[in-house]
Motif scaffolding. Structure first.
Motif, PDB file in Angstrom:
ATOM      1  N   THR A 190       0.812  -1.221   0.000  1.00  0.00           N
ATOM      2  CA  THR A 190       0.000   0.000   0.000  1.00  0.00           C
ATOM      3  C   THR A 190       0.842   1.266   0.000  1.00  0.00           C
ATOM      4  N   GLN A 191       1.775   1.389   0.904  1.00  0.00           N
ATOM      5  CA  GLN A 191       2.562   2.609   1.001  1.00  0.00           C
ATOM      6  C   GLN A 191       3.414   2.831  -0.244  1.00  0.00           C
ATOM      7  N   ASP A 192       4.089   1.778  -0.690  1.00  0.00           N
ATOM      8  CA  ASP A 192       4.946   1.910  -1.873  1.00  0.00           C
ATOM      9  C   ASP A 192       4.130   2.287  -3.102  1.00  0.00           C
ATOM     10  N   SER A 223      -0.286   8.285  -6.381  1.00  0.00           N
ATOM     11  CA  SER A 223      -0.930   9.538  -5.972  1.00  0.00           C
ATOM     12  C   SER A 223      -0.383  10.754  -6.725  1.00  0.00           C
ATOM     13  N   TYR A 264       1.117   3.786  -3.142  1.00  0.00           N
ATOM     14  CA  TYR A 264       0.547   5.122  -2.963  1.00  0.00           C
ATOM     15  C   TYR A 264       1.565   6.205  -3.294  1.00  0.00           C
ATOM     16  N   GLU A 265       2.833   5.968  -2.989  1.00  0.00           N
ATOM     17  CA  GLU A 265       3.887   6.960  -3.254  1.00  0.00           C
ATOM     18  C   GLU A 265       3.886   7.413  -4.706  1.00  0.00           C
ATOM     19  N   THR A 289      -5.820   3.140  -2.082  1.00  0.00           N
ATOM     20  CA  THR A 289      -4.796   2.217  -2.567  1.00  0.00           C
ATOM     21  C   THR A 289      -4.929   0.861  -1.889  1.00  0.00           C
ATOM     22  N   ARG A 290      -5.147   0.862  -0.595  1.00  0.00           N
ATOM     23  CA  ARG A 290      -5.292  -0.392   0.148  1.00  0.00           C
ATOM     24  C   ARG A 290      -6.508  -1.184  -0.348  1.00  0.00           C
ATOM     25  N   ASP A 342      -6.087   8.767  -1.571  1.00  0.00           N
ATOM     26  CA  ASP A 342      -5.484   8.550  -0.255  1.00  0.00           C
ATOM     27  C   ASP A 342      -5.039   7.095  -0.138  1.00  0.00           C
ATOM     28  N   ARG A 343      -4.359   6.782   0.957  1.00  0.00           N
ATOM     29  CA  ARG A 343      -3.840   5.423   1.166  1.00  0.00           C
ATOM     30  C   ARG A 343      -4.957   4.397   1.299  1.00  0.00           C
ATOM     31  N   ASP A 344      -6.097   4.812   1.838  1.00  0.00           N
ATOM     32  CA  ASP A 344      -7.219   3.879   1.972  1.00  0.00           C
ATOM     33  C   ASP A 344      -7.684   3.390   0.606  1.00  0.00           C
ATOM     34  N   HIS A 402      -4.475   8.285  -7.049  1.00  0.00           N
ATOM     35  CA  HIS A 402      -5.160   7.768  -5.869  1.00  0.00           C
ATOM     36  C   HIS A 402      -5.343   8.903  -4.857  1.00  0.00           C
TER      37      HIS A 402
END
Length: 198
Positions: A31-33, A39, A35-36, A58-59, A54-56, A52
């Motif tokens: 998710t974090q990678d 987004s 989203y970077e 992407t998750r 937000d991270r949600d 994207h």
């Protein structure tokens, strides 16, 4: 090529390796990678999807892909750049034409890793998989006009520019002209032979 082969292969996505990369299934812990880069406007400028939010988001997207993998209906690999142990993008097949033994490929990469040859390295590995494992006859890739960086990656992988389709897609409220590059099995085999003899 039969659809059953595609379902069987991609429901148990094989891990692919190159000198610097591991290509593997996308996971929720990416998710974090993801989203970077997902987004960023500079990443999605020449893609069909919006950044994207937000991270949600992407998750949730990665959770959704888990079901698509299980059904053998998603054909992308996560690109893990091993020197940094980081997921930096994706590369894989976007569609198959079973009657013609052909497929389309696509890729996206974190801009922080542009200029390192990573997209080309991943693309060449996916092309190898397509020709060796799936026995494809033709693989093509498309890019929006003015995306010279993507066209360059295709050319470095041995793909031939075939031309533009004017206003061929309606993306984010406007029509866009699309370029097509392709490589045939015979061309890929010739390139591989030359690489071995070099």
């Amino acid at each position: 090529m039969k659809k059953e082969i595609i379902y069987r292969v991609f429901s148990h996505l094989p891990e692919l390796l190159t000198e610097r990369l591991t290509l593997r299934r996308l996971m929720v812990y990416d998710t974090q990678d993801m989203y970077e880069y997902a987004s960023r406007n500079d990443v999605t400028k020449y893609l069909t999807w919006y950044p994207h939010a937000d991270r949600d988001y992407t998750r949730e997207y990665l959770q959704y892909l888990g079901n698509r993998y299980a059904a053998g209906m998603f054909y992308d690999w996560a690109i893990v750049y091993e020197p940094d142990a980081k997921m930096v993008g994706t590369c894989g097949f976007t569609s198959f034409n079973c009657a013609a033994d052909s497929a389309e490929v696509g890729y996206v990469l974190n801009p922080d890793y542009w200029g390192k040859g990573i997209a080309g390295e991943a693309l060449e590995r996916v092309l190898r998989f397509g020709f060796e494992e799936l026995k494809l006859h033709r693989i093509e890739a498309r890019f929006m006009k003015d995306n010279e960086r993507s066209m360059h990656v295709m050319g470095r992988a041995g793909m031939t520019f075939e031309g533009y389709l004017r206003d061929a897609m309606h993306v984010k409220g406007s029509y866009v002209t699309v370029g097509i590059c392709s490589i045939l099995r015979s061309e890929w085999e010739k390139k591989e032979k030359q690489n071995r003899e070099a």
